[in-house]
Design a protein around this motif. Sequence first.
Motif, PDB file in Angstrom:
ATOM      1  N   GLY A  14       0.823  -1.207   0.000  1.00  0.00           N
ATOM      2  CA  GLY A  14       0.000   0.000   0.000  1.00  0.00           C
ATOM      3  C   GLY A  14       0.860   1.261   0.000  1.00  0.00           C
ATOM      4  O   GLY A  14       0.609   2.202  -0.763  1.00  0.00           O
ATOM      5  N   GLU A  33      -8.992  -1.821   0.326  1.00  0.00           N
ATOM      6  CA  GLU A  33      -9.612  -0.551   0.730  1.00  0.00           C
ATOM      7  C   GLU A  33     -11.040  -0.451   0.196  1.00  0.00           C
ATOM      8  O   GLU A  33     -11.949  -0.006   0.905  1.00  0.00           O
ATOM      9  N   ARG A  36     -13.210  -2.712   2.314  1.00  0.00           N
ATOM     10  CA  ARG A  36     -13.485  -2.147   3.654  1.00  0.00           C
ATOM     11  C   ARG A  36     -14.498  -1.007   3.559  1.00  0.00           C
ATOM     12  O   ARG A  36     -15.369  -0.867   4.423  1.00  0.00           O
ATOM     13  N   GLU A 131      -4.186   1.553  13.417  1.00  0.00           N
ATOM     14  CA  GLU A 131      -5.355   1.674  12.534  1.00  0.00           C
ATOM     15  C   GLU A 131      -6.589   0.949  13.039  1.00  0.00           C
ATOM     16  O   GLU A 131      -7.687   1.221  12.588  1.00  0.00           O
ATOM     17  N   ARG A 133      -7.672  -2.056  12.353  1.00  0.00           N
ATOM     18  CA  ARG A 133      -8.401  -2.835  11.349  1.00  0.00           C
ATOM     19  C   ARG A 133      -8.952  -4.108  11.981  1.00  0.00           C
ATOM     20  O   ARG A 133      -8.293  -4.741  12.793  1.00  0.00           O
TER      21      ARG A 133
END
Length: 187
Positions: A14, A33, A36, A131, A133
């Motif tokens: 990324g 991305e 998500r 982050e 996630r």
Amino acid sequence: MNIILFGPPGAGKGTQAALLAERTGLPKVATGELLRAAVRNGTPLGQQARRFIDKGLLVPDDIIVDLLRELVASPDSARGLIMDGFPRTLRQAEAVDESLARRGRRVDGLLYLKVPEDELVRRLLGRAKEEGRSDDTREAISQRLAVYRAETEPLIEHYRELSVATDIDGLGSVREVAMRVEDALGL
Ligand code: AMP
């Protein structure tokens, strides 16, 4: 120019894709991305994808292949694109190759970012803190690495046969790796 950033989770795809997009002016597209965002927005795609993502499994090709065709055929990608996180299976690679071929294009380069497993886990656990996630738990991380080894890594052979794959040492600073990437592409 159509470029694939390839490698395990945590290899820096990324980050390097974003730098390369800046350097070339080409769009960077990351399926992770997009998925998500679809989950956050509760779209039908997101609803289907969510349980796979959270477990660290690949979203099945039947769900993902049409999305890939759209991304590659999109007017935004007419000059090329930087692919981050796809293709991840041979079927996905064939869908990408076919969509490009329809435009008289092909994958021009695949950059294989190589990073040892212990460093990947260290990076992913670090990112989990930053982050948050849903798939950066220790359990999902080891599942994602196993899925990568079993389902995605073998794909490298397809691109080696097409003579477009270059191995890149993914260790070092972001800048060092970016320079290796640019060298590999002759930029
Ligand atoms: P990533 O952000 O690339 O690490 O992707 C996060 C998760 O999204 C993966 O673990 C998969 O569950 C899903 N995913 C992203 N890209 C793909 C793809 N091309 N094929 C299947 N699943 C994907």
